[in-house]
Scaffold this motif. Structure first.
Motif, PDB file in Angstrom:
ATOM      1  N   GLN A  34       0.834  -1.216   0.000  1.00 16.66           N
ATOM      2  CA  GLN A  34       0.000   0.000   0.000  1.00 16.66           C
ATOM      3  C   GLN A  34       0.866   1.263   0.000  1.00 16.66           C
ATOM      4  O   GLN A  34       0.525   2.253  -0.650  1.00 16.66           O
ATOM      5  CB  GLN A  34      -0.942  -0.019   1.212  1.00 16.66           C
ATOM      6  CG  GLN A  34      -2.059  -1.052   1.080  1.00 16.66           C
ATOM      7  CD  GLN A  34      -2.826  -1.273   2.381  1.00 16.66           C
ATOM      8  OE1 GLN A  34      -2.245  -1.200   3.470  1.00 16.66           O
ATOM      9  NE2 GLN A  34      -4.107  -1.561   2.288  1.00 16.66           N
ATOM     10  N   GLU A  39      -2.943  -0.679  -5.172  1.00 15.02           N
ATOM     11  CA  GLU A  39      -4.285  -0.881  -4.610  1.00 15.02           C
ATOM     12  C   GLU A  39      -4.466  -2.350  -4.219  1.00 15.02           C
ATOM     13  O   GLU A  39      -4.196  -3.244  -5.019  1.00 15.02           O
ATOM     14  CB  GLU A  39      -5.343  -0.497  -5.640  1.00 15.02           C
ATOM     15  CG  GLU A  39      -6.770  -0.551  -5.142  1.00 15.02           C
ATOM     16  CD  GLU A  39      -7.108   0.552  -4.133  1.00 15.02           C
ATOM     17  OE1 GLU A  39      -7.933   0.274  -3.253  1.00 15.02           O
ATOM     18  OE2 GLU A  39      -6.542   1.659  -4.237  1.00 15.02           O
ATOM     19  N   LYS A  59      -6.760  -2.421   6.727  1.00 12.09           N
ATOM     20  CA  LYS A  59      -6.936  -1.093   6.125  1.00 12.09           C
ATOM     21  C   LYS A  59      -7.136  -1.177   4.602  1.00 12.09           C
ATOM     22  O   LYS A  59      -6.544  -0.454   3.810  1.00 12.09           O
ATOM     23  CB  LYS A  59      -5.746  -0.177   6.465  1.00 12.09           C
ATOM     24  CG  LYS A  59      -5.648   0.072   7.975  1.00 12.09           C
ATOM     25  CD  LYS A  59      -4.522   1.023   8.327  1.00 12.09           C
ATOM     26  CE  LYS A  59      -4.537   1.430   9.788  1.00 12.09           C
ATOM     27  NZ  LYS A  59      -4.454   0.291  10.726  1.00 12.09           N
ATOM     28  N   THR A  61     -10.027  -1.040   1.571  1.00 18.60           N
ATOM     29  CA  THR A  61     -11.387  -0.540   1.296  1.00 18.60           C
ATOM     30  C   THR A  61     -11.926  -1.002  -0.059  1.00 18.60           C
ATOM     31  O   THR A  61     -13.011  -0.617  -0.468  1.00 18.60           O
ATOM     32  CB  THR A  61     -11.431   1.000   1.345  1.00 18.60           C
ATOM     33  OG1 THR A  61     -10.501   1.512   0.383  1.00 18.60           O
ATOM     34  CG2 THR A  61     -11.075   1.529   2.728  1.00 18.60           C
ATOM     35  N   SER A  62     -11.136  -1.822  -0.778  1.00 18.55           N
ATOM     36  CA  SER A  62     -11.578  -2.359  -2.069  1.00 18.55           C
ATOM     37  C   SER A  62     -11.791  -3.864  -1.916  1.00 18.55           C
ATOM     38  O   SER A  62     -10.910  -4.574  -1.437  1.00 18.55           O
ATOM     39  CB  SER A  62     -10.539  -2.064  -3.149  1.00 18.55           C
ATOM     40  OG  SER A  62     -10.420  -0.660  -3.330  1.00 18.55           O
ATOM     41  N   TYR A  73     -14.937  -0.560  -4.861  1.00 18.23           N
ATOM     42  CA  TYR A  73     -13.618   0.060  -5.060  1.00 18.23           C
ATOM     43  C   TYR A  73     -13.518   1.293  -4.171  1.00 18.23           C
ATOM     44  O   TYR A  73     -14.320   2.209  -4.290  1.00 18.23           O
ATOM     45  CB  TYR A  73     -13.416   0.439  -6.534  1.00 18.23           C
ATOM     46  CG  TYR A  73     -12.164   1.235  -6.793  1.00 18.23           C
ATOM     47  CD1 TYR A  73     -10.900   0.722  -6.457  1.00 18.23           C
ATOM     48  CD2 TYR A  73     -12.232   2.503  -7.368  1.00 18.23           C
ATOM     49  CE1 TYR A  73      -9.751   1.456  -6.686  1.00 18.23           C
ATOM     50  CE2 TYR A  73     -11.087   3.241  -7.599  1.00 18.23           C
ATOM     51  CZ  TYR A  73      -9.848   2.715  -7.253  1.00 18.23           C
ATOM     52  OH  TYR A  73      -8.695   3.448  -7.479  1.00 18.23           O
ATOM     53  N   GLN A  74     -12.574   1.258  -3.241  1.00 14.53           N
ATOM     54  CA  GLN A  74     -12.358   2.359  -2.291  1.00 14.53           C
ATOM     55  C   GLN A  74     -13.676   2.814  -1.645  1.00 14.53           C
ATOM     56  O   GLN A  74     -13.993   3.994  -1.585  1.00 14.53           O
ATOM     57  CB  GLN A  74     -11.631   3.515  -2.980  1.00 14.53           C
ATOM     58  CG  GLN A  74     -10.204   3.133  -3.382  1.00 14.53           C
ATOM     59  CD  GLN A  74      -9.415   4.275  -3.987  1.00 14.53           C
ATOM     60  OE1 GLN A  74      -9.959   5.330  -4.292  1.00 14.53           O
ATOM     61  NE2 GLN A  74      -8.127   4.057  -4.181  1.00 14.53           N
ATOM     62  N   GLY A  75     -14.435   1.824  -1.184  1.00 18.02           N
ATOM     63  CA  GLY A  75     -15.657   2.114  -0.438  1.00 18.02           C
ATOM     64  C   GLY A  75     -16.901   2.360  -1.272  1.00 18.02           C
ATOM     65  O   GLY A  75     -18.005   2.465  -0.743  1.00 18.02           O
ATOM     66  N   LYS A  76     -16.753   2.436  -2.605  1.00 14.84           N
ATOM     67  CA  LYS A  76     -17.929   2.685  -3.469  1.00 14.84           C
ATOM     68  C   LYS A  76     -18.277   1.434  -4.278  1.00 14.84           C
ATOM     69  O   LYS A  76     -17.401   0.789  -4.836  1.00 14.84           O
ATOM     70  CB  LYS A  76     -17.630   3.846  -4.422  1.00 14.84           C
ATOM     71  CG  LYS A  76     -17.461   5.179  -3.702  1.00 14.84           C
ATOM     72  CD  LYS A  76     -17.504   6.342  -4.702  1.00 14.84           C
ATOM     73  CE  LYS A  76     -17.488   7.686  -4.004  1.00 14.84           C
ATOM     74  NZ  LYS A  76     -16.228   7.954  -3.278  1.00 14.84           N
TER      75      LYS A  76
END
Length: 262
Positions: A34, A39, A59, A61-62, A73-76
């Motif tokens: 990271q 990613e 940690k 988020t994807s 992807y990154q929380g979305k």
């Protein structure tokens, strides 16, 4: 050397050891990756609502869950691909006829055909599942994934109802009587290809680690596919590399081999 941009990691048997712990070397390897701007995606057969703690600890988020049916992807949210309702009903009918149990995963719940069966209780305990309910035929669920429980290997033939679906044995000690339902058009490999396209990356930018047969499409969809040393014997033919076991720093050693981490 191509520029690595994304790393896909299976969870059970890849990140998580048989004793349910995560090796310190794995945590360090993910941190180093990271820090280099790569990613990291967790890519699992598990439902996403049951891996939040692991994701938070690392940690990450994807996420890709349900063997490729749902990606974030990154929380979305990126996409969701529920299983066709007719297929779900057919699987439930076959399971009922043959005294097999079934867990159906929605976005928020794990729906079991029987919560009192011993094999179900063991399954819930092994995978630390919290959001468990009984499946009610009257409800109209969007089912993202399914796992069959309590099958003998010969029983898998009962579920060959269509060309689009196959069963993948769960590669964990004590859970080999469980089989994930994998779709040919929805699996970890297809999800990885979607993510790469979304991020404008090529296969060569991607690395993946896995240990089960539900990881084979994923390992074939990246430039650097690693099978864990504890992987299913049939998986190695689909991987470019074989690394050490999950108990012996498999992820760390694989990434070190690529020269990404010290």
């Amino acid at each position: 050397m191509s520029e690595y941009k994304v790393l896909f990691l299976d969870i059970d048997g890849t990140i998580i050891k048989p004793d349910d712990s995560i090796d310190e070397t794995t945590v360090k390897a993910i941190q180093q990756v990271q820090q280099k701007g790569i990613e990291v995606f967790l890519a699992t057969g598990r439902p996403l609502h049951e891996i939040r703690e692991i994701a938070d600890e690392l940690k990450v988020t994807s996420l890709i869950g349900y063997n490729g049916a749902f990606a974030i992807y990154q929380g979305k949210d990126l996409f969701q691909e529920p299983i066709e309702k007719e297929s779900v009903i057919q699987f439930i009918d076959i399971a009922k006829t043959n005294q097999h149990e079934l867990v159906l995963y929605t976005k928020d719940q794990n729906l079991f055909t029987d919560l009192e069966a011993d094999c179900v209780k063991e399954f819930i305990a092994k995978f630390h599942l919290h959001k468990n309910e009984i499946y009610l035929p009257a409800n109209d669920y969007d089912i993202l994934g399914m796992t069959l429980i309590n099958l003998a290997s010969k029983d898998t033939a009962l579920y060959k109802i269509e060309d689009q679906i196959h069963l993948s044995q769960v590669n964990l000690e004590g859970m080999r009587h469980c089989y994930d339902v994998i779709r040919y058009k929805v699996n970890k490999g297809i999800a990885v290809q979607y993510v790469l396209k979304h991020l404008g990356l090529s296969k060569e930018n991607a690395i993946a680690f896995g240990d089960g047969l539900n990881d084979k499409e994923m390992l074939m969809s990246v430039g650097e596919g690693f099978a864990m040393g504890n992987g299913h014997p049939d998986l190695f033919q689909y991987a470019k590399h074989k690394t050490t076991t999950v108990n012996n720093s498999g992820i760390y050693n694989g990434l070190k081999k690529l020269g990404i981490i010290e």
